[in-house]
Design a protein around this motif. Structure first.
Motif, PDB file in Angstrom:
ATOM      1  N   VAL A 123      42.945  44.129  52.713  1.00 41.40           N
ATOM      2  CA  VAL A 123      43.042  42.715  51.822  1.00 41.40           C
ATOM      3  C   VAL A 123      42.120  43.076  50.691  1.00 41.40           C
ATOM      4  N   GLY A 124      42.651  43.163  49.305  1.00 41.18           N
ATOM      5  CA  GLY A 124      41.667  43.155  48.255  1.00 41.18           C
ATOM      6  C   GLY A 124      41.412  42.080  47.392  1.00 41.18           C
ATOM      7  N   ILE A 125      40.318  41.754  47.369  1.00 41.41           N
ATOM      8  CA  ILE A 125      39.898  40.211  46.621  1.00 41.41           C
ATOM      9  C   ILE A 125      39.175  40.730  45.387  1.00 41.41           C
ATOM     10  N   ALA A 126      39.670  40.536  44.157  1.00 44.25           N
ATOM     11  CA  ALA A 126      39.144  40.993  42.869  1.00 44.25           C
ATOM     12  C   ALA A 126      39.388  40.109  41.766  1.00 44.25           C
ATOM     13  N   GLU A 127      38.746  40.167  40.882  1.00 40.67           N
ATOM     14  CA  GLU A 127      38.902  39.229  39.668  1.00 40.67           C
ATOM     15  C   GLU A 127      40.503  39.791  38.958  1.00 40.67           C
ATOM     16  N   THR A 128      41.104  38.907  38.347  1.00 41.79           N
ATOM     17  CA  THR A 128      42.135  39.200  37.385  1.00 41.79           C
ATOM     18  C   THR A 128      41.905  40.452  36.562  1.00 41.79           C
ATOM     19  N   GLY A 129      42.872  41.267  36.279  1.00 39.02           N
ATOM     20  CA  GLY A 129      42.454  42.220  35.168  1.00 39.02           C
ATOM     21  C   GLY A 129      41.621  43.475  35.681  1.00 39.02           C
ATOM     22  N   SER A 130      41.730  43.593  37.018  1.00 36.92           N
ATOM     23  CA  SER A 130      40.970  44.613  37.674  1.00 36.92           C
ATOM     24  C   SER A 130      41.563  45.885  37.977  1.00 36.92           C
ATOM     25  N   GLY A 131      42.882  45.864  37.641  1.00 43.10           N
ATOM     26  CA  GLY A 131      43.630  47.259  37.974  1.00 43.10           C
ATOM     27  C   GLY A 131      43.965  47.175  39.363  1.00 43.10           C
ATOM     28  N   LYS A 132      44.537  45.962  39.752  1.00 41.91           N
ATOM     29  CA  LYS A 132      45.106  45.929  41.061  1.00 41.91           C
ATOM     30  C   LYS A 132      46.400  46.518  41.252  1.00 41.91           C
ATOM     31  N   THR A 133      47.180  46.467  40.354  1.00 39.60           N
ATOM     32  CA  THR A 133      48.539  47.060  40.365  1.00 39.60           C
ATOM     33  C   THR A 133      48.722  48.643  40.692  1.00 39.60           C
ATOM     34  N   LEU A 134      47.670  49.268  40.016  1.00 43.66           N
ATOM     35  CA  LEU A 134      47.555  50.854  40.160  1.00 43.66           C
ATOM     36  C   LEU A 134      47.006  50.908  41.650  1.00 43.66           C
ATOM     37  N   THR A 267      44.432  39.337  46.090  1.00 41.01           N
ATOM     38  CA  THR A 267      44.367  37.932  45.972  1.00 41.01           C
ATOM     39  C   THR A 267      42.989  37.744  45.133  1.00 41.01           C
ATOM     40  N   ALA A 268      42.933  36.808  44.304  1.00 41.04           N
ATOM     41  CA  ALA A 268      41.770  36.268  43.677  1.00 41.04           C
ATOM     42  C   ALA A 268      40.752  35.574  44.274  1.00 41.04           C
ATOM     43  N   THR A 269      41.390  34.896  45.110  1.00 45.59           N
ATOM     44  CA  THR A 269      40.538  33.758  46.058  1.00 45.59           C
ATOM     45  C   THR A 269      40.887  34.112  47.536  1.00 45.59           C
ATOM     46  N   TRP A 270      39.848  33.455  48.517  1.00 47.37           N
ATOM     47  CA  TRP A 270      39.879  33.751  49.729  1.00 47.37           C
ATOM     48  C   TRP A 270      39.685  32.601  50.582  1.00 47.37           C
ATOM     49  N   PRO A 271      40.675  31.528  50.352  1.00 53.15           N
ATOM     50  CA  PRO A 271      40.480  30.138  51.172  1.00 53.15           C
ATOM     51  C   PRO A 271      41.155  30.529  52.366  1.00 53.15           C
ATOM     52  N   LYS A 272      41.120  29.617  53.321  1.00 49.97           N
ATOM     53  CA  LYS A 272      41.528  29.461  54.705  1.00 49.97           C
ATOM     54  C   LYS A 272      43.182  29.973  54.855  1.00 49.97           C
TER      55      LYS A 272
END
Length: 499
Positions: A123-134, A267-272
């Motif tokens: 599970v990766g939680i990070a801001e947009t534009g952080s290179g998640k696709t690669l 995901t950018a957020t981690w709600p329930k």
């Protein structure tokens, strides 16, 4: 490659037909077993040069990027982040060749790569534009390239699910940069056009990038068999839940083998709601958080300079033209500006206004057909248009190179949408700039906006503070507030009427 298409609404569940893939073999959750590995674990050997780095350098990297790795076992904690492309595991040189255009892995790539190369669920939680696709894409391609099993027609090995057609296109384009040199078939599936070309592409595609509705549609009519999927990605998981795709996702994943499937969720957020989704689909996932502890609170990119202008709603269009004149005039190479409006009619009006002032402008919103949206977006990407007017359809996932300025003409319905709007600038390590018009009509969202500004160390204008700093309950665009706080201990007031 399959023709790109569009999806807007979840499709209805239709009776399951016999799959085209079943015409080639009677596959019942891989009962043949030949060539299948019953574990999603992969061999990963850490580079000797990476192992030789002093621990202090690793600790400093984790501290500087505010990285937290949570795992129930010690395996993940022993894997060092891949700080340089030189430390990537031995593999096909052609696969790594497109990386030469990047200086170094981003934070999310550096930390998740060794986990994903090892076969762990992440599970990766990070801001947009952080290179998640690669971050999820490179391990996916490597896994498929190194797979020794012959793939059957209509049986993709990897599926990447995204909430919107725009994001699906973007992921597809990123994969194609690597697929061209690695001979891996990739297709992009989403609604809005005919299915025949998509069915043809699915015959040979090893990787399918799709929106939930169209993929479920093709799954239901037997055009694709997902029982051999070994690598599953849910990108922008929080957004897919917001759009009501949870049941579609469950239906899509149901035939995928659990024991051999590696699952990745970004995901950018981690709600329930997202935590529950992860618990149902993943096996002992490692959680990687970039930029602070995971929570439901939106976090803005700290590299973006945020300016909030409190003004009268009647002054917004004049102020917009002033800002565009300052940004666009007097330069042979004007900067790219993304202008956000709340509703499509407003976006059309603002686009016409900007055009009458002589700016090169394009627009994307719900009233445009598929080809017009693609053409206008491409015009902005290439610089033929330097201003793009958009509704929130463009706020999530779109990676448009070199957007220098985002202007929010009308504040969005939620603060979360605000964070994703301004995240279209300041991408891939660059600095960004966002200017937001805020009126008295938006005052219910002032508290959440103030929190976002403070968390990113931005100036909070006094005119904004006068609206209050109370954070209102989260609103759903269809159902309104989720709940209302009431004092259950307070006794009811008795009402009496005069005779």
């Amino acid at each position: 490659m399959g023709k790109r298409s569009h999806h807007a609404e979840p499709t209805e569940l239709r009776p399951q037909k016999k799959s085209k893939a079943d015409k080639h073999s009677k596959d019942k959750k891989s009962t043949d077993g030949k060539g299948d590995d019953d574990s999603n674990k992969s061999a990963y050997t850490q580079a000797a040069a990476l192992s030789a780095l002093p621990q202090s350098q690793i600790d400093q990297f984790l501290q500087d990027n505010i990285i937290k790795v949570t795992d129930t076992s010690a395996d993940a904690l022993s894997l060092r982040p891949i700080l340089s492309f030189d430390y990537l595991p031995i593999g096909d040189d052609n696969l790594y060749s497109p990386l030469k255009s990047f200086p170094a892995p981003t934070s999310i790539q550096a930390v998740t790569w060794p986990l994903l190369f090892s076969g762990r669920d992440v599970v990766g939680i990070a801001e947009t534009g952080s290179g998640k696709t690669l971050a999820f894409g490179l391990p996916c391609l490597k896994k498929i390239i190194e797979s020794k099993k012959t793939r059957k027609p209509y049986h993709p090995s990897a599926v990447i699910i995204s909430p919107t057609r725009e994001l699906a296109m973007q992921i597809y384009d990123q994969f194609m940069k690597f697929a061209d040199v690695s001979n891996v078939g990739v297709t992009c599936i989403f609604g809005g056009v005919g299915k025949d070309e998509q069915r043809t592409a699915l015959r040979t595609a090893g990787i399918v990038v799709a929106t939930p509705g169209r993929l479920k549609d093709l799954q239901n009519d037997g055009s694709v068999n997902l029982s051999k999927v070994k690598y599953l990605v849910l990108d922008e998981a929080d957004r897919m839940l917001d759009k009501g795709f949870e049941q579609d996702i469950k239906d899509i994943i149901e035939p995928m083998p659990v024991s051999r499937r590696q699952t990745v969720m970004f995901t950018a957020t981690w709600p329930k709601s997202v935590r529950d989704l992860a618990a149902g689909f993943m096996s002992s996932p490692v959680t990687v958080t970039i930029g602070g502890d995971p929570s439901a609170d939106p976090r803005a990119n700290t590299r973006i300079k945020q300016v909030v202008e409190v003004l009268d709603g009647r002054d917004k269009e004049n102020r917009l033209i002033q800002l565009l004149s300052r940004s666009q005039r007097g330069s042979s190479n004007p900067e790219k500006v993304l202008v956000f409006c709340l509703y499509k009619k407003e976006a059309m009006r603002v686009e016409r206004l900007i055009k009458t002032k002589g700016f090169r402008v394009a627009g994307i919103h719900g009233d445009l057909n598929q080809s017009d949206r693609f053409r206008n977006l491409e015009s902005f990407k290439t610089g033929a248009a330097t201003v793009l007017v958009a509704t929130d359809v463009a706020a999530r996932g779109l990676d448009i190179p070199a957007v220098k300025l985002v202007i929010n003409v009308t504040f969005p319905l939620t603060v979360e949408d605000y964070v994703h709007r301004i995240g279209r600038t300041g991408r891939a390590g660059a600095d960004g700039h966002a200017i937001t018009f805020f009126t008295e009509q938006d005052k219910a969202l002032s508290g959440g906006l103030v929190n976002v500004l403070k968390a990113a160390n931005q100036d909070v204008p006094e005119d904004l503070m006068k609206f209050g700093t109370t954070v209102k309950k989260k609103q759903h665009d269809a159902y309104g507030a989720f709940f209302k706080d009431v004092d259950t201990d307070k006794k009811a007031t008795k009402i009496t009427f005069d005779d």
